[in-house]
Design an enzyme around this catalytic site. Structure first.
Site, PDB file in Angstrom:
ATOM      1  N   SER A 103     -21.056 -77.400 -41.142  1.00  0.00           N
ATOM      2  CA  SER A 103     -20.265 -77.323 -39.904  1.00  0.00           C
ATOM      3  C   SER A 103     -21.131 -77.643 -38.704  1.00  0.00           C
ATOM      4  CB  SER A 103     -19.721 -75.902 -39.775  1.00  0.00           C
ATOM      5  OG  SER A 103     -19.255 -75.662 -38.463  1.00  0.00           O
ATOM      6  N   TYR A 152     -22.191 -67.365 -38.885  1.00  0.00           N
ATOM      7  CA  TYR A 152     -21.612 -68.441 -39.700  1.00  0.00           C
ATOM      8  C   TYR A 152     -22.474 -69.699 -39.615  1.00  0.00           C
ATOM      9  CZ  TYR A 152     -18.104 -72.016 -40.965  1.00  0.00           C
ATOM     10  OH  TYR A 152     -17.430 -73.069 -41.525  1.00  0.00           O
ATOM     11  N   LYS A 207     -24.567 -71.540 -42.596  1.00  0.00           N
ATOM     12  CA  LYS A 207     -24.394 -72.958 -42.935  1.00  0.00           C
ATOM     13  C   LYS A 207     -25.737 -73.687 -42.857  1.00  0.00           C
ATOM     14  CE  LYS A 207     -19.953 -73.324 -43.852  1.00  0.00           C
ATOM     15  NZ  LYS A 207     -19.544 -73.551 -45.265  1.00  0.00           N
TER      16      LYS A 207
END
Lengths: 332, 332
Positions: free
Chosen positions: B123, B147, B151
């Protein structure tokens, strides 16, 4: 304050502990307790007025990091790790020690809730080529070793744990440490130190790469200085980008040798034997040469200003060892 | 060939599986077996001539990833993960699913020894500000969410496992997927889709940020296209930098709205109600706007060329859903 050092039996760990013991304080506060952790017993530095505890174990072993964190250290120096060559040779061990060990420590500190300053010894190995001539602070990390990958992951965890308020981390990317005291080791970078250390001790040293190779160095004393400065620095000033490339002295191997000549003369330099080694060259040619390290310098981190100074620091700090055989310490 | 999809019950997972089922092949080879993994049962796509297996479980649970890897997939699409908001709200769950789950999968694939192509859905959340106007491919990742950190760690592991020859990974950094079908969700990015989807369905939508906000979008169809292209691409051509920022359409919210007007008229646009939300704005203003995505484009990854096309794709692929209430599909 209470201070925890992991990897306390390593070369930098020993020098850091000796310096803290000599100062008796850290970041302007008196050190009342010092926990020294490593897989072998660290030297038990005596320290007036402070309680020194030696811990032996593996951070990745369940319960190990929790026991250290339970003492609620105010400052943690996380130096533990297996080196580049070993992490490459033993994939599972590298991940277990360098990733699982680091994560276990950060998790244990989170659970203990003391929000300590955590100084993490990262490495320029987080960077991979192709490189620009000078690597800026915001160059993207694309490691080309498992060691560099593990350091990069440690940096990412340190940042996130800091952002979440679980701890207050500063990651410092160390350049090559030179002159390393002690025996030659098998690291591909070993020659950067041995071409200085061995001749100063009256011994031959092998130079396996061309003299034009440019590399960035800082002395063990400078590395300890980075760690101490990182322990004391105001986290607000650093902001949210918590991993910093450290400054150093960028010189060619030829310039290293000329500095040695200025310090110790032609006879000493003559002990360097050029013997090209394709295997070493294949590794070294993929290493970064120069770093901008602008943020670190603005934040007050400093290394030596030239390679002459690096040699002088070596003679001052490790000179007895370095000159055992040559007998006469060079002028400086 | 055998294909494994993790997160197969998610929005992109479902569309990817439907596309593979329709094609019957992947990267020019017939798909003989399809393993669909998620924490809830994925839709059991029927697929002529192929064996489809539904697996329900948590990749971070010991044994789970090993069972999937034991089938020796040729291509793995690793889409599983908890989303940004959840990873921020539940720190431990985020690390367990997004880090431990990913690492368990890569480890299991390493142990199984089949060296599959692994396409990892990363992402743009790996990036954190301050940003330049256009983010180059070599911009340094400094995530500002857990997050994004997870990633980034997944990317680092993917690279190292690839470099070591354990698997053949390609990480693709997805931009915001727009127009997301289905109900509005609580993601801070939700409005980018809802200001298009809701009005097209005859419903009001709230715009919580200024119209000048620029953001990069790709349709769900483009995201599936990225995944399929990443499965087929020659790893040698990609080289050792295995994580790629994907292309997309960089537009302001105002330009999104003008595209909607061209496609569906003033009456539809009038359903957008501007209602500034400081909390959403505080998050969105820290997001990146534009990406260079030069490497991905050179490697043949492509997204829509303008936002009109993104709306058209939405109407074609999810139009029945999008127009249930308005009754009349807009021209386009």
């Amino acid at each position: 304050m209470r201070v925890l050092v992991t990897g306390a039996a390593g070369m930098i760990g020993r020098k850091l502990v000796a310096r803290i013991a000599a100062d008796g304080s850290l970041a302007g506060r008196k050190v009342a307790a010092l926990d020294l952790h490593d897989i072998v017993p660290a030297d038990c530095a005596s320290m007036a007025g402070a309680h020194v505890s030696i811990h032996v174990g593996d951070l990745a072993t369940p319960g190990e990091a929790e026991a250290l964190a339970a003492a609620r250290p105010d400052v943690v120096f996380h130096l533990a790790g297996v080196v580049s060559g070993e992490a490459e040779a033993d994939f599972e061990k590298g991940y277990r020690v360098n990733l699982d060990g680091t994560r276990a420590l950060l998790e244990a500190l989170r659970m203990a809730g003391g929000r300590p300053r955590v100084v993490f010894a990262s490495s320029i190995a987080v960077f991979g080529g192709p490189f620009p001539d000078v690597i800026p602070d915001d160059f993207h990390p694309t490691p080309m070793t498992s060691y560099g990958t593990q350091k990069l992951i440690g940096e990412a965890l340190l940042s996130d744990y800091t952002r979440r308020g679980f701890l207050d981390g500063i990651g410092i990317r160390l350049p090559t440490i030179c002159v390393r005291p002690g025996k030659p080791n098998k690291a591909a970078s070993g020659f950067f130190s041995s071409i200085i250390r061995e001749p100063l001790a009256g011994q031959e040293a092998v130079l396996p790469v061309p003299r034009g190779v440019v590399h960035t160095h800082a002395s063990p004393r400078a590395a300890v200085g980075f760690l101490l400065h990182a322990a004391a620095i105001d986290g607000e000033t650093v902001g949210h980008r918590r991993n910093l490339s450290m400054p150093g002295v960028a010189v060619s191997v030829g310039e290293q040798i000329e500095a040695l000549r200025r310090m110790a003369g032609d006879t000493t330099v003559a002990l360097i034997r050029e013997e090209p080694d394709e295997a070493v060259w294949a590794i070294v040619k993929n290493w970064p040469s120069r770093f901008e390290a602008k943020r670190a310098q603005e934040l007050g981190f400093s290394a030596e200003s030239d390679f002459d100074e690096i040699i002088r620091v070596h003679l001052e700090d490790d000179g007895a060892e370095g000159t055992t055989r040559s007998g006469s310490p060079p002028a400086g």
